[in-house]
Design an enzyme around this catalytic site. Structure first.
Site, PDB file in Angstrom:
ATOM      1  N   HIS A 140      11.948   5.843  -0.158  1.00  0.00           N
ATOM      2  CA  HIS A 140      12.284   4.403   0.381  1.00  0.00           C
ATOM      3  C   HIS A 140      13.397   4.857   1.417  1.00  0.00           C
ATOM      4  O   HIS A 140      12.811   5.591   2.658  1.00  0.00           O
ATOM      5  CB  HIS A 140      13.126   3.690  -0.477  1.00  0.00           C
ATOM      6  CG  HIS A 140      13.576   2.292  -0.330  1.00  0.00           C
ATOM      7  ND1 HIS A 140      13.226   1.825   0.809  1.00  0.00           N
ATOM      8  CD2 HIS A 140      14.515   1.550  -1.117  1.00  0.00           C
ATOM      9  CE1 HIS A 140      13.818   0.670   1.013  1.00  0.00           C
ATOM     10  NE2 HIS A 140      14.596   0.364  -0.254  1.00  0.00           N
TER      11      HIS A 140
ATOM     12  N   HIS B  40       2.942   2.042   4.300  1.00  0.00           N
ATOM     13  CA  HIS B  40       4.125   1.067   3.781  1.00  0.00           C
ATOM     14  C   HIS B  40       3.279   0.311   2.704  1.00  0.00           C
ATOM     15  O   HIS B  40       2.192   0.111   2.906  1.00  0.00           O
ATOM     16  CB  HIS B  40       4.343   0.332   5.177  1.00  0.00           C
ATOM     17  CG  HIS B  40       5.734  -0.672   4.803  1.00  0.00           C
ATOM     18  ND1 HIS B  40       5.667  -1.742   4.155  1.00  0.00           N
ATOM     19  CD2 HIS B  40       7.142  -0.093   5.040  1.00  0.00           C
ATOM     20  CE1 HIS B  40       6.957  -2.198   4.121  1.00  0.00           C
ATOM     21  NE2 HIS B  40       7.916  -1.431   4.557  1.00  0.00           N
TER      22      HIS B  40
ATOM     23  N   ASP C   1      10.966   4.754   9.215  1.00  0.00           N
ATOM     24  CA  ASP C   1      11.539   5.954   9.278  1.00  0.00           C
ATOM     25  C   ASP C   1      10.941   7.104   9.759  1.00  0.00           C
ATOM     26  O   ASP C   1      11.751   8.107  10.091  1.00  0.00           O
ATOM     27  CB  ASP C   1      11.797   6.485   7.533  1.00  0.00           C
ATOM     28  CG  ASP C   1      12.387   5.178   6.767  1.00  0.00           C
ATOM     29  OD1 ASP C   1      12.046   4.955   5.733  1.00  0.00           O
ATOM     30  OD2 ASP C   1      13.751   5.167   7.278  1.00  0.00           O
TER      31      ASP C   1
HETATM   32  C1  SDX Z   1      10.878   2.084   3.696  1.00  0.00           C
HETATM   33  O1  SDX Z   1       9.426  -1.824   1.145  1.00  0.00           O
HETATM   34  C2  SDX Z   1       9.948  -1.962   2.340  1.00  0.00           C
HETATM   35  O2  SDX Z   1      10.083  -2.612   3.270  1.00  0.00           O
HETATM   36  C3  SDX Z   1      10.649  -0.498   2.505  1.00  0.00           C
HETATM   37  C4  SDX Z   1      11.230  -0.339   4.056  1.00  0.00           C
HETATM   38  C5  SDX Z   1      12.299  -1.163   4.193  1.00  0.00           C
HETATM   39  O3  SDX Z   1      12.836  -1.531   5.309  1.00  0.00           O
HETATM   40  O4  SDX Z   1      13.281  -1.620   3.321  1.00  0.00           O
HETATM   41  O5  SDX Z   1      10.241  -0.552   5.179  1.00  0.00           O
HETATM   42  C6  SDX Z   1      11.792   1.112   4.268  1.00  0.00           C
HETATM   43  O6  SDX Z   1      11.152   2.446   2.417  1.00  0.00           O
HETATM   44  C7  SDX Z   1       9.806   2.703   4.497  1.00  0.00           C
HETATM   45  C8  SDX Z   1       8.996   3.540   3.720  1.00  0.00           C
HETATM   46  C9  SDX Z   1       9.396   5.137   3.613  1.00  0.00           C
HETATM   47  N1  SDX Z   1       8.727   6.071   2.945  1.00  0.00           N
HETATM   48  C10 SDX Z   1       8.065   6.859   3.375  1.00  0.00           C
HETATM   49  O7  SDX Z   1       8.010   7.096   4.518  1.00  0.00           O
HETATM   50  C11 SDX Z   1       7.601   7.884   2.299  1.00  0.00           C
HETATM   51  C12 SDX Z   1       5.799   8.104   2.638  1.00  0.00           C
HETATM   52  N2  SDX Z   1       5.351   7.034   2.123  1.00  0.00           N
HETATM   53  C13 SDX Z   1       4.450   6.790   1.054  1.00  0.00           C
HETATM   54  O8  SDX Z   1       5.365   7.582   0.027  1.00  0.00           O
HETATM   55  C14 SDX Z   1       4.080   5.577   0.700  1.00  0.00           C
HETATM   56  O9  SDX Z   1       3.433   5.152   2.203  1.00  0.00           O
HETATM   57  C15 SDX Z   1       5.091   4.287   0.416  1.00  0.00           C
HETATM   58  C16 SDX Z   1       5.922   4.505  -0.708  1.00  0.00           C
HETATM   59  C17 SDX Z   1       5.854   3.814   1.465  1.00  0.00           C
HETATM   60  C18 SDX Z   1       4.169   3.179   0.152  1.00  0.00           C
HETATM   61  O10 SDX Z   1       3.626   3.330  -0.994  1.00  0.00           O
HETATM   62  P1  SDX Z   1       2.307   2.455  -1.836  1.00  0.00           P
HETATM   63  O11 SDX Z   1       2.328   1.057  -1.051  1.00  0.00           O
HETATM   64  O12 SDX Z   1       2.731   2.498  -3.139  1.00  0.00           O
HETATM   65  O13 SDX Z   1       1.070   3.153  -1.445  1.00  0.00           O
HETATM   66  P2  SDX Z   1       0.533   4.213  -2.318  1.00  0.00           P
HETATM   67  O14 SDX Z   1       1.413   5.286  -2.651  1.00  0.00           O
HETATM   68  O15 SDX Z   1      -0.299   3.627  -3.311  1.00  0.00           O
HETATM   69  O16 SDX Z   1      -0.598   4.951  -1.325  1.00  0.00           O
HETATM   70  C19 SDX Z   1      -1.960   4.428  -0.960  1.00  0.00           C
HETATM   71  C20 SDX Z   1      -2.769   5.644  -0.655  1.00  0.00           C
HETATM   72  C21 SDX Z   1      -2.702   6.920  -1.655  1.00  0.00           C
HETATM   73  O17 SDX Z   1      -3.817   7.696  -1.446  1.00  0.00           O
HETATM   74  P3  SDX Z   1      -5.114   7.542  -2.666  1.00  0.00           P
HETATM   75  O18 SDX Z   1      -4.496   7.626  -3.936  1.00  0.00           O
HETATM   76  O19 SDX Z   1      -5.429   6.144  -2.303  1.00  0.00           O
HETATM   77  O20 SDX Z   1      -6.245   8.493  -2.338  1.00  0.00           O
HETATM   78  O21 SDX Z   1      -2.229   6.155   0.629  1.00  0.00           O
HETATM   79  C22 SDX Z   1      -1.640   7.494   0.250  1.00  0.00           C
HETATM   80  C23 SDX Z   1      -1.375   7.556  -1.302  1.00  0.00           C
HETATM   81  O22 SDX Z   1      -1.571   9.130  -1.625  1.00  0.00           O
HETATM   82  N3  SDX Z   1      -0.464   7.582   0.947  1.00  0.00           N
HETATM   83  C24 SDX Z   1      -0.104   8.715   1.768  1.00  0.00           C
HETATM   84  C25 SDX Z   1       1.186   8.292   2.372  1.00  0.00           C
HETATM   85  N4  SDX Z   1       1.589   7.122   1.933  1.00  0.00           N
HETATM   86  C26 SDX Z   1       0.475   6.761   0.970  1.00  0.00           C
HETATM   87  N5  SDX Z   1      -0.821   9.773   2.232  1.00  0.00           N
HETATM   88  C27 SDX Z   1      -0.063  10.592   2.898  1.00  0.00           C
HETATM   89  N6  SDX Z   1       1.139  10.233   3.325  1.00  0.00           N
HETATM   90  C28 SDX Z   1       1.694   9.198   3.038  1.00  0.00           C
HETATM   91  N7  SDX Z   1       3.048   9.048   3.826  1.00  0.00           N
END
Ligand code: SDX
Length: 436
Positions: free
Chosen positions: A268, A307, A363
């Site tokens: 997050h 996201h 971020d």
């Molecule tokens: C913020 O919710 C909000 O609005 C949050 C926010 C706010 O203003 O409050 O916008 C702020 O928290 C932004 C997000 C910051 N976090 C990161 O940058 C961390 C990296 N991102 C991931 O952990 C992820 O993208 C999330 C947590 C942001 C979202 O996760 P989801 O929606 O649960 O998606 P998921 O984990 O189910 O991913 C779907 C697929 C998966 O692959 P498969 O299992 O389908 O093969 O996409 C992949 C994930 O492995 N994936 C990524 C990835 N994010 C998702 N692969 C590589 N790098 C990534 N960053």
């Protein structure tokens, strides 16, 4: 048959049900009508991580993830970032409309006069180790403010709520700056009421022995824009925590501390700090392809990418990229920007990220700006928490004044043992000898 209804047949009983559809949702409680008999509890919906569950009605922030749209109270984020100050946007988020000149002046004056911390709070912060993480200091100190303002427990009094909201918006930069100065062993700098919100924050962070701190206007405006971009984001993880903790009628200080604790998570708000660690690990543009391959092979994530809602470019990331250029004209270009831009270029061309609709989020570039402004990575999430306090408190207040809301208490699918016979100690199998 009415159009806005969902008709379901339960094949266990061949009974058919029709539920009203309102704003593209059906009420989960309607599913409890679906029973196999009078004793049956009825159906529940199962939605781990609330991937497809609306927990509330809200008029604060609108996001269209497919089209990359973000609006606070109907105003596009791009317009607010270009034309408003952070406190002007904070007023909009809390009260629902942009302030007129008198309203903004009064609001700014009130927030400005709530920037001081009680001396006992300063002593509380002095108790932390010199290397305490500023985010842990912020969470703890915000919770400690609950002991300074016990009247905040009267959450049903509108004026009392508003006084605490102003106190928290005013004091967050002071707590953040004090945690930063603490980590350096520098004396705390008291607020300067002649300065605006961002300038005063810079004063409390960076004033040394000069008689009066003078903020660089480009950097102050950049911070103000970054605060606007981070102010709210509808039902994100930490806003959900604020609503959940607040639904138990905890006071706004404990509610905000809980939300900040959620924000500290690396998935997050903690992601901005992780982005810098990732860029440091990559080191140079030449190493980007190998790093991207490592992520695609399932070893770690591209921090600052992806996201839950945005399946298009995060509109905030675009504005942050523009803001970075303004900052670099003052601070000099952060070489990590080149690595970040190459990472973005390669990822946006790669089917792994395209298929998963992974784009840079808020971020990805913010940390590069913060580092160029000489913030340590440990401070990045603190810089997120300051403005997000406005969003948490607006969501908290909207929850409290929503007649449909009550204490949040989800159900579960029980997967544990059925009832078991109790065994006295002498009848229990002896555990294998514990490994040394
Ligand atoms: C913020 O919710 C909000 O609005 C949050 C926010 C706010 O203003 O409050 O916008 C702020 O928290 C932004 C997000 C910051 N976090 C990161 O940058 C961390 C990296 N991102 C991931 O952990 C992820 O993208 C999330 C947590 C942001 C979202 O996760 P989801 O929606 O649960 O998606 P998921 O984990 O189910 O991913 C779907 C697929 C998966 O692959 P498969 O299992 O389908 O093969 O996409 C992949 C994930 O492995 N994936 C990524 C990835 N994010 C998702 N692969 C590589 N790098 C990534 N960053």
């Amino acid at each position: 048959m009415a159009q806005d209804t969902l008709t379901i047949t339960d094949n266990r009983t061949n009974l058919t049900y029709s539920f009203p559809i309102e704003k593209e949702t059906v009420r989960a409680m309607d599913f409890r009508q679906i029973k196999t008999g009078p004793e049956d509890f009825g159906l529940m919906t199962y939605d781990p991580a609330f991937m497809n569950t609306a927990s509330c009605r809200s008029s604060i922030t609108f996001i269209d993830g497919e089209r990359g749209i973000l609006r606070y109270r109907g105003y596009p984020i791009e317009v607010l970032a270009e034309h408003c100050s952070f406190l002007e946007v904070a007023y909009l988020i809390v009260f629902g409309d942009l302030p007129n000149e008198v309203e903004l002046k009064n609001w700014t004056n009130e927030i400005t006069h709530h920037t001081m911390l009680h001396e006992t709070t300063k002593k509380f912060m002095e108790g932390f180790r010199y290397d305490a993480h500023p985010m842990a200091m912020l969470v703890s100190t915000v919770a400690a403010l609950s002991t300074v303002y016990p009247e905040a427990r009267d959450i049903h009094d509108t004026n009392n709520r508003l006084r605490q909201i102003k106190r928290l918006i005013g004091k967050m930069p002071s707590i953040a700056a004090m945690s930063y100065r603490h980590s350096l062993g520098f004396p705390y700098v008291y607020p300067d009421n002649d300065l605006n919100y961002a300038e005063n924050f810079m004063n409390m962070l960076w004033k040394m022995v000069e008689p009066k701190y003078v903020a660089n206007p480009v950097l102050a405006r950049a911070l103000d824009i970054l605060f606007i971009l981070h102010a709210d984001h509808e039902q994100n993880c930490s806003a959900n925590v604020a609503r959940s903790v607040g639904s138990a009628h905890a006071d706004p200080y404990l509610t905000t501390a809980a939300a900040a604790a959620a924000l500290s998570g690396p998935l997050h708000g903690g992601a901005n700090e992780e982005v810098l660690k990732m860029l440091d690990e990559i080191g140079s543009k030449d190493n980007v392809p190998a790093y991207v391959k490592k992520v695609k092979d399932g070893h770690g994530k591209l921090m600052g990418f992806g996201h839950r809602v945005y399946k298009n470019y995060d509109p905030r990331a675009k504005i942050i990229k523009w803001t970075a250029e303004q900052v670099f004209q003052v601070t000099g270009r952060n070489p990590k920007l080149d690595v970040a831009l190459e990472l973005e270029r390669i990822a946006l061309e790669d089917d792994y990220f395209i298929k998963r609709k992974l784009y840079p989020n808020v971020d990805f570039y913010s940390g590069i700006i913060y580092q160029a402004m000489s913030f340590k990575p440990e401070m990045f999430t603190v810089l997120f928490a300051i403005p997000r306090t406005v969003g948490w408190l607006a969501q908290w207040q909207e929850m409290l004044t929503d007649s449909e809301q009550k204490i949040a208490r989800p159900r579960q699918i029980y997967t544990g043992h059925d009832v078991r016979e109790f065994l006295p100690m002498e009848k229990r199998a002896s555990a294998p000898a514990a490994a040394d």
